[in-house]
Design a protein around this motif. Sequence first.
Motif, short mmCIF file in Angstrom:
data_model
loop_
_atom_site.label_atom_id
_atom_site.label_comp_id
_atom_site.label_asym_id
_atom_site.label_seq_id
_atom_site.Cartn_x
_atom_site.Cartn_y
_atom_site.Cartn_z
N ASP A 32 -14.03 3.24 -1.79
CA ASP A 32 -14.00 2.03 -0.98
C ASP A 32 -12.85 1.10 -1.34
O ASP A 32 -12.21 0.53 -0.46
CB ASP A 32 -15.32 1.29 -1.20
CG ASP A 32 -15.95 0.92 0.10
OD1 ASP A 32 -15.93 1.77 1.01
OD2 ASP A 32 -16.43 -0.23 0.22
N LYS A 35 -9.72 2.18 0.33
CA LYS A 35 -9.84 2.62 1.73
C LYS A 35 -8.70 2.17 2.65
O LYS A 35 -8.49 2.79 3.70
CB LYS A 35 -11.21 2.24 2.31
CG LYS A 35 -11.43 0.78 2.54
CD LYS A 35 -12.71 0.57 3.37
CE LYS A 35 -12.94 -0.89 3.63
NZ LYS A 35 -13.90 -1.51 2.71
N ALA A 36 -7.94 1.16 2.22
CA ALA A 36 -6.85 0.71 3.08
C ALA A 36 -5.66 1.68 3.10
O ALA A 36 -4.76 1.54 3.92
CB ALA A 36 -6.37 -0.67 2.62
N ARG A 37 -5.67 2.66 2.17
CA ARG A 37 -4.54 3.59 2.12
C ARG A 37 -5.05 5.01 1.99
O ARG A 37 -6.22 5.23 1.72
CB ARG A 37 -3.67 3.29 0.87
CG ARG A 37 -3.14 1.89 0.74
CD ARG A 37 -1.74 1.71 1.23
NE ARG A 37 -0.82 2.76 0.83
CZ ARG A 37 0.43 2.55 0.43
NH1 ARG A 37 0.89 1.33 0.33
NH2 ARG A 37 1.24 3.55 0.16
N LYS A 38 -4.13 5.98 2.15
CA LYS A 38 -4.52 7.37 1.89
C LYS A 38 -4.81 7.50 0.40
O LYS A 38 -3.97 7.11 -0.43
CB LYS A 38 -3.38 8.32 2.25
CG LYS A 38 -3.25 8.57 3.74
CD LYS A 38 -2.14 9.56 4.02
CE LYS A 38 -0.78 8.94 3.77
NZ LYS A 38 0.36 9.76 4.11
N SER A 39 -5.97 8.05 0.07
CA SER A 39 -6.28 8.18 -1.35
C SER A 39 -7.10 9.43 -1.61
O SER A 39 -7.70 10.00 -0.70
CB SER A 39 -7.06 6.96 -1.84
OG SER A 39 -8.39 7.00 -1.36
N TYR A 239 -11.40 -3.78 -6.78
CA TYR A 239 -10.65 -4.31 -5.65
C TYR A 239 -9.26 -4.74 -6.10
O TYR A 239 -8.24 -4.32 -5.55
CB TYR A 239 -11.42 -5.47 -5.01
CG TYR A 239 -10.66 -6.13 -3.89
CD1 TYR A 239 -10.65 -5.57 -2.61
CD2 TYR A 239 -9.95 -7.30 -4.10
CE1 TYR A 239 -9.92 -6.16 -1.58
CE2 TYR A 239 -9.23 -7.90 -3.09
CZ TYR A 239 -9.22 -7.33 -1.83
OH TYR A 239 -8.50 -7.91 -0.82
N GLN A 243 -5.66 -3.26 -5.20
CA GLN A 243 -4.68 -4.14 -4.56
C GLN A 243 -3.36 -4.16 -5.31
O GLN A 243 -2.29 -4.17 -4.71
CB GLN A 243 -5.23 -5.58 -4.44
CG GLN A 243 -6.37 -5.75 -3.45
CD GLN A 243 -5.99 -5.35 -2.03
OE1 GLN A 243 -4.92 -5.69 -1.53
NE2 GLN A 243 -6.87 -4.59 -1.37
N PHE A 246 -1.45 -1.11 -4.40
CA PHE A 246 -0.90 -1.24 -3.03
C PHE A 246 0.35 -2.11 -3.06
O PHE A 246 1.37 -1.80 -2.45
CB PHE A 246 -1.91 -1.89 -2.07
CG PHE A 246 -3.19 -1.13 -1.89
CD1 PHE A 246 -3.31 0.20 -2.28
CD2 PHE A 246 -4.31 -1.75 -1.33
CE1 PHE A 246 -4.50 0.90 -2.10
CE2 PHE A 246 -5.49 -1.06 -1.14
CZ PHE A 246 -5.59 0.26 -1.53
#
Length: 401
Positions: A32, A35-39, A239, A243, A246
Amino acid sequence: MINFKELCDKYDTPLYVYDFNQITKKYNNLKDAFKARKSMICYALKANSNLSVLKHLANLGAGCDCVSIGEVKRALMVGIDKYKIIYSGVGKKDLEIQEALQKDILMINLESEEEMKRVETIAKKLNKNARISIRVNPNIDPKTHPYISTGLHENKFGVDIDSAKKMYLYANKSQNLTPIGMHYHIGSQIVETLPFKEAAIVMANLLKSLKSANIDIKFFDIGGGIGIKYKDERTISLYEYAQNIFEALSGEDVTIVCEPGRYMVGNCGYLLTKVLYEKSNDKKRFVIVDAAMNDLIRPSLYQAYHDFELLDDNDEEKSFADIVGPICESGDFLAKNIQIPKTKHDDLIVFKSAGAYGFTMSSNYNTRTKAAEVAIVDGIDRLIRGRETFENLIELEKDFI
Ligand SMILES: *Cc1c(COP(=O)(O)O)cnc(C)c1O
């Protein structure tokens, strides 16, 4: 609540117990956060390589980080996708490299220039193209126990940034090597966000310079090392952790690979042990239990603390004691200078957060058989590794001369 008493009656002690629903939660929380990126979450098998644990993670979609060909085989055996398997380690043997190439796993993580040449030679012989990543030692202090720090130049892992650049350029030209990933892993049980962030920035810069040299890195492997709560450690925010990665990567199009071992299973496991005796002298009080350093070596090896609970906690006043095992070593203890009420024969003590680097580091020292392992799945207990027997132990010696 797990009924430890019942498990202890059914399976005897010492016994490892793992809460599989808890493992699911850990996996989902981490997935989770990214989740904003390919992981891709590639569980570090060495923390707990029980096949049922692996199968459970395979079902959740996890990949694996392996440090021996044996671990690669375990991962494949339970159906982990071969393109989610990474093979790391500073000392791979020729046959291990060969097998990894034949099994066509995602990538081999190189830890030295010599190893790169070996992989190239072996790939050439097999007429294959080896997908590789390079483990970089970013020289960042993870501020953890020296035995589990890996990202400093005084540690044996990886290569420094300049050597890595040279290796990438070489590999990129080779007919039998294809660099697709970069990797770092700065240590274990890290409870601060900053070392992760610093390492990510250093590595993202390397990524950018490789990309501008037309080296097509697809996987940015940030290693594992996420610390867990054993006692009163504060842990990092997943989180914030994600971040920071990212941010360091800004727009770079890569799949982020995360390799948690301890985080995934540590808090989900328990070691159950029964009290055998108590004794005291003018200096010390000892609670002697049936589990020992061969079952759980972390206290002896890393001065690690494992919280525990004496079941049926009686009303007796607590006093200081060491909880020790039956092994003939003064270093054989599970807890030192802790407060515990007077115990009696067969009282049950549950050591917590024993799911990672517990059973996998256990041995047969003193001809002790290894503990059994039990999974709790939706409230149901399942034996996932039987208790070793004396016969298992002497199997390879039985034709003695
Ligand atoms: C041990 C190891 C991990 C996992 O470390 P944890 O601290 O258990 O998360 C990840 N990657 C590599 C390469 C390792 O050697």
